[in-house]
Design a protein around this motif. Structure first.
Motif, PDB file in Angstrom:
ATOM      1  N   ASN A  54      67.970  73.144  74.118  1.00 44.51           N
ATOM      2  CA  ASN A  54      67.660  72.721  75.481  1.00 44.51           C
ATOM      3  C   ASN A  54      67.682  73.943  76.394  1.00 44.51           C
ATOM      4  OD1 ASN A  54      67.382  71.549  77.957  1.00 44.51           O
ATOM      5  ND2 ASN A  54      69.184  70.232  77.828  1.00 44.51           N
ATOM      6  N   ASN A  55      66.486  74.453  76.734  1.00 43.30           N
ATOM      7  CA  ASN A  55      66.406  75.650  77.587  1.00 43.30           C
ATOM      8  C   ASN A  55      67.292  76.778  77.055  1.00 43.30           C
ATOM      9  OD1 ASN A  55      64.483  74.805  79.437  1.00 43.30           O
ATOM     10  ND2 ASN A  55      65.997  73.852  80.775  1.00 43.30           N
ATOM     11  N   THR A  56      67.134  77.093  75.789  1.00 47.57           N
ATOM     12  CA  THR A  56      67.815  78.184  75.056  1.00 47.57           C
ATOM     13  C   THR A  56      69.233  77.828  74.630  1.00 47.57           C
ATOM     14  OG1 THR A  56      68.881  79.453  76.866  1.00 47.57           O
ATOM     15  CG2 THR A  56      66.524  79.823  76.495  1.00 47.57           C
ATOM     16  N   GLN A  57      69.763  76.677  75.031  1.00 47.41           N
ATOM     17  CA  GLN A  57      71.139  76.317  74.686  1.00 47.41           C
ATOM     18  C   GLN A  57      71.169  75.329  73.522  1.00 47.41           C
ATOM     19  OE1 GLN A  57      73.897  77.855  76.109  1.00 47.41           O
ATOM     20  NE2 GLN A  57      72.227  79.094  76.957  1.00 47.41           N
ATOM     21  N   GLN A  58      72.076  75.603  72.561  1.00 49.51           N
ATOM     22  CA  GLN A  58      72.225  74.735  71.396  1.00 49.51           C
ATOM     23  C   GLN A  58      72.964  73.454  71.782  1.00 49.51           C
ATOM     24  OE1 GLN A  58      71.318  75.995  68.265  1.00 49.51           O
ATOM     25  NE2 GLN A  58      71.156  78.173  68.669  1.00 49.51           N
ATOM     26  N   LYS A  59      72.449  72.334  71.297  1.00 51.20           N
ATOM     27  CA  LYS A  59      73.093  71.039  71.516  1.00 51.20           C
ATOM     28  C   LYS A  59      73.163  70.315  70.171  1.00 51.20           C
ATOM     29  CE  LYS A  59      73.234  71.267  76.104  1.00 51.20           C
ATOM     30  NZ  LYS A  59      74.484  71.243  76.900  1.00 51.20           N
ATOM     31  N   ASN A  89      75.245  79.940  74.262  1.00 48.03           N
ATOM     32  CA  ASN A  89      74.538  81.208  74.080  1.00 48.03           C
ATOM     33  C   ASN A  89      74.856  81.837  72.729  1.00 48.03           C
ATOM     34  OD1 ASN A  89      73.254  81.468  76.807  1.00 48.03           O
ATOM     35  ND2 ASN A  89      75.407  81.342  77.413  1.00 48.03           N
ATOM     36  N   SER A  90      74.647  81.054  71.699  1.00 50.31           N
ATOM     37  CA  SER A  90      74.942  81.499  70.338  1.00 50.31           C
ATOM     38  C   SER A  90      73.803  81.071  69.417  1.00 50.31           C
ATOM     39  CB  SER A  90      76.263  80.897  69.847  1.00 50.31           C
ATOM     40  OG  SER A  90      76.174  79.470  69.803  1.00 50.31           O
ATOM     41  N   ASN A  91      73.921  81.455  68.171  1.00 50.96           N
ATOM     42  CA  ASN A  91      72.942  81.085  67.149  1.00 50.96           C
ATOM     43  C   ASN A  91      73.651  80.208  66.123  1.00 50.96           C
ATOM     44  OD1 ASN A  91      70.841  80.887  65.374  1.00 50.96           O
ATOM     45  ND2 ASN A  91      70.565  83.065  65.070  1.00 50.96           N
ATOM     46  N   LEU A  92      73.311  78.937  66.123  1.00 57.81           N
ATOM     47  CA  LEU A  92      73.947  77.947  65.252  1.00 57.81           C
ATOM     48  C   LEU A  92      73.008  77.598  64.105  1.00 57.81           C
ATOM     49  CD1 LEU A  92      76.126  75.663  64.692  1.00 57.81           C
ATOM     50  CD2 LEU A  92      74.682  74.209  66.140  1.00 57.81           C
ATOM     51  N   ILE A  93      73.515  77.657  62.884  1.00 58.06           N
ATOM     52  CA  ILE A  93      72.745  77.237  61.707  1.00 58.06           C
ATOM     53  C   ILE A  93      73.584  76.223  60.939  1.00 58.06           C
ATOM     54  CG2 ILE A  93      71.663  77.960  59.550  1.00 58.06           C
ATOM     55  CD1 ILE A  93      71.263  80.719  60.779  1.00 58.06           C
ATOM     56  N   ILE A  94      73.045  75.013  60.786  1.00 60.62           N
ATOM     57  CA  ILE A  94      73.765  73.933  60.097  1.00 60.62           C
ATOM     58  C   ILE A  94      73.274  73.860  58.653  1.00 60.62           C
ATOM     59  CG2 ILE A  94      74.264  71.467  60.047  1.00 60.62           C
ATOM     60  CD1 ILE A  94      73.819  71.409  63.063  1.00 60.62           C
ATOM     61  N   GLN A  95      74.211  73.911  57.720  1.00 61.39           N
ATOM     62  CA  GLN A  95      73.878  73.786  56.313  1.00 61.39           C
ATOM     63  C   GLN A  95      73.627  72.320  55.953  1.00 61.39           C
ATOM     64  OE1 GLN A  95      73.361  77.244  55.792  1.00 61.39           O
ATOM     65  NE2 GLN A  95      73.965  76.649  53.735  1.00 61.39           N
TER      66      GLN A  95
END
Length: 718
Positions: free
Chosen positions: A375-380, A399-405
């Motif tokens: 959402n506008n660069t923010q992870q939700k 302001n992070s990079n989230l990767i869900i396995q």
């Protein structure tokens, strides 16, 4: 207090051996001084002198050729051939780089060694043990590691081959084998199988593929399903590769199979194998289902969907109902279902509708959804019911990079749902997602928290009035007085989403009072397919205008002056930044461009399917004339360009970079350097240090030197 590198310079006529010795000593100091900042209250030392070099006048030769009926002139075609003239030219360029980087000082503590920091990536869980990739942020090195959450002990199990980037992992049901997928510098993918008990890689090498694929373990000790580009195979490690059994061959289902590549996923209930075929150019997935009997027999394929005109990514099933994350009539993506007994398109059902947010991924867990939005660069992240209702947010680091396995049911029937989170501030760390409490666990091997970084997303207007998001990260004590060194980065086009990620270079930049700005320009995927397609074909110039307008906003809002703005870009992001620097050279002081393609006609000649689609190209005169006018290599003219460092980390030097370097140097009117650093040049300079580490320190020195030069020039003005 800040440290500044001191140094000396060599005369350009210095012998090659002396130059090599000087640069080796200099680079050794660089390697030993990764952290250039300190919290000490000692007086700030005098700044190092600015390094200046004179660019050579490179040879040019008349040469022209025809491409699709268009006459093209290229005065640097002589660099395509390995001749004594090119060898002499390369030695000259090596000497130039040696002279420039020999200014790095030797007065710092040579006993100080850099702290090696690791990303923890692609985790898999087996009860209380976590297996993951431990990736060095300093050099090209990946290690398989295990963390025992009861003993709280990390153990390194084995090292992966060098120059391989890990892109995925898969753990066998009994926790004996750990499959690791890598991507090499030629962009081929390959799975390696690591024996956790023996702590070595299995001798059997699986075939390389052009696309990233799944690795599907079957119940039992060592049985699995893997893919080639057009086939799906079954293999039992105990029997060996001679007993590989083909399960699906795309050639049996379509006439133009060479234009497609497949991926296969085993359902969590082990009842079906779902095969997806993706076209190399057009987005129109085709789907087949292979039922699996209770005895384990894999049956013939059943067609599930054809001519979809969209991407359909399988995310789970409940009995005969299959769920897909799709952009079908949904540029921000949604979830639909297809029932095996009613596969007609009129019976497809929407499960989770398209939202204003971009749906990045979806995981089906116990008949509920774990939905990952942007959402506008923010992870939700939300936990929701199967129909997408009653969403409850799971808080994640902003302001992070989230990767869900992909969630996995372990042997004790407990569900493992893991994620990694990284940022400019911290390398990737592993978290468990608890869908019951709707919380993230504390990370494995957590890092010390720092709280003085500010990260915000603002919006600026591009030249056509479009509203573009810009993410800014900086230490909270900086003053908005226009004096802050600012590093601009952007996405790589082709739908790529550029989010914050950890690099020692970024940490160093921020620690010295710098600002990092991410321009989420059109052509990326921050708002989905429509954002990407808005600069397709002959609307490409909009992406370049977005970059130029981002610099204008930074300067007009007192974050930085143009003479203190640098840019860093890899691959097509670097190509776009070069285009922006040609269009508005006054907007940048320095550029670092890594693995770029400046001669766009190379992609047209190769008929690269991704470029042909993205730029809507045909092999005809009209497309060639337009692409010739866009290509940064061909657009170079005499101008006052910013300083530029071109980096090529390929195993074989890209000749196109030679040509770009020679032409750019000849057309540079300002005294700022245009340099190339590749493996060949680096090996002449220092054959004892990791190339990635040399690159890291070279970038830091290059930008520091050029921004100091800019400040010196400003102070010298009356």
């Amino acid at each position: 207090m800040r440290f500044y590198l001191q140094g000396y310079r060599t005369d350009h006529s210095t012998s090659k051996q002396v130059v090599k010795r000087l640069i080796v000593n200099s680079l050794m100091v660089m390697v030993l001084t990764l952290s250039l900042s300190s919290c000490s209250d000692d007086p700030e030392p005098e700044q190092a002198p600015v390094t200046k070099v004179s660019l050579p006048q490179n040879p040019s030769q008349d040469y022209d050729y025809q491409l699709n009926g268009v006459q093209i002139q290229d005065h640097y075609m002589w660099l395509n051939q390995k001749t004594p003239q090119r060898t002499e030219w390369m030695e000259q360029q090596t000497g130039l780089v040696s002279e420039y980087f020999s200014a790095i000082g030797s007065d710092l503590n040579e006993d100080q060694t850099p702290q090696e920091i690791f990303n923890h990536l692609y985790p898999q869980q087996y009860v209380n043990k976590f297996f993951y990739i431990k990736e060095s942020t300093l050099k090209s090195s990946n290690v398989i590691a295990i963390y025992d959450s009861i003993k709280e002990v990390e153990t390194e199990l084995g090292k992966l081959p060098d120059n391989q980037r890990v892109v995925g992992t898969s753990l066998s049901p009994e926790g004996r084998f750990f499959a690791v997928q890598t991507q090499n510098r030629q962009e081929f993918y390959r799975w390696y199988i690591f024996d956790l008990a023996q702590r070595n890689f299995h001798s059997y090498r699986l075939p390389a593929t052009h696309l990233q694929t799944e690795f599907n373990w079957l119940d039992g000790f060592n049985r699995f399903i893997y893919q080639t580009d057009q086939q799906v195979h079954y293999l039992n490690l105990g029997q060996g590769p001679d007993f590989s059994l083909p399960l699906f061959d795309l050639n049996d289902h379509m006439d133009d199979a060479e234009q497609w590549q497949i991926n296969a996923k085993l359902t969590d209930d082990n009842r079906y194998l779902l095969v997806t075929a993706k076209h190399l150019i057009n987005t129109s997935d085709q789907l087949w289902v292979l039922p699996i009997t209770e005895s384990g027999e894999i049956q013939s394929a059943i067609s599930l969907a054809k001519n979809t005109r969209a991407s359909l990514n399988f995310v789970g099933n409940i009995n005969e109902t299959f769920y897909f994350h799709t952009n079908l009539v949904a540029p921000r993506w949604r979830i639909i279902s297809i029932n095996l007994n009613q596969p007609s398109r009129r019976d497809w059902k929407e499960v989770v509708s398209q939202q204003n947010e971009l749906l990045i991924s979806a995981q089906l867990i116990d008949n509920r959804w774990l939905l990952h939005y942007l959402n506008n660069t923010q992870q939700k992240v939300y936990d929701s019911q199967l129909n997408g209702s009653a969403k409850e947010e799971i808080k994640v680091t902003p302001n992070s990079n989230l990767i869900i396995q992909r969630p996995k049911t372990m042997v004790n029937r407990r569900l493992s749902s893991l994620a990694t989170i990284s940022s400019f501030q911290h390398p990737a760390r592993i978290f468990a997602i608890d869908t019951q409490t709707r919380k993230l666990s504390n990370s494995l091997l957590p890092l010390e928290e720092t709280s003085d970084l500010v990260s915000e997303t603002v919006f600026y207007r591009s030249s056509d009035g479009s509203r573009i998001p810009l993410t800014l990260t900086y230490h909270e004590e900086i003053s908005k007085d226009g004096e802050n060194p600012t590093l601009l980065i952007t996405n790589q086009g082709f739908g790529h989403i550029q989010l914050p990620y950890y690099s020692p270079f970024f940490t160093d930049w921020l620690s010295k009072g710098g600002v990092i700005a991410i321009a989420h320009i059109r052509g990326g995927g921050i708002y989905g397919e429509s954002w990407r397609q808005s600069v397709g074909g002959q609307k490409h110039a909009r992406a370049v205008e977005d970059i130029v307008s981002a610099v204008d906003w930074l300067a007009n809002n007192n974050f930085s002056k143009r003479q203190y703005i640098a840019a860093y870009g890899e691959r097509f992001a670097g190509s776009l930044l070069m285009e922006a620097a040609i269009h508005a050279p006054q907007n940048f002081r320095a550029l670092v461009l890594k693995n770029i393609e400046a001669n766009y006609l190379n992609k047209l000649e190769e008929k690269d399917p991704y470029w042909m689609k993205e730029f809507m190209l045909n092999s005809d005169q009209a497309s060639t004339e337009w692409f010739l006018a866009v290509s940064p290599y061909h657009r170079l003219t005499n101008k006052n360009y910013p300083a530029a460092l071109i980096i090529d980390d390929g195993n074989e030097a890209a000749v196109s970079n030679y040509k770009t370097l020679a032409k750019w140097q000849n057309l540079q009117l300002s005294p700022r350097p245009i340099l190339l650093l590749n493996r060949d040049i680096a090996s002449e300079l220092n054959d004892e240090q990791d190339f990635e580490l040399i690159i890291l320190e070279a970038i830091k020195h290059f930008l520091s030197n050029e921004l100091r030069a800019s400040k010196s020039e400003q102070q010298a003005q009356p």
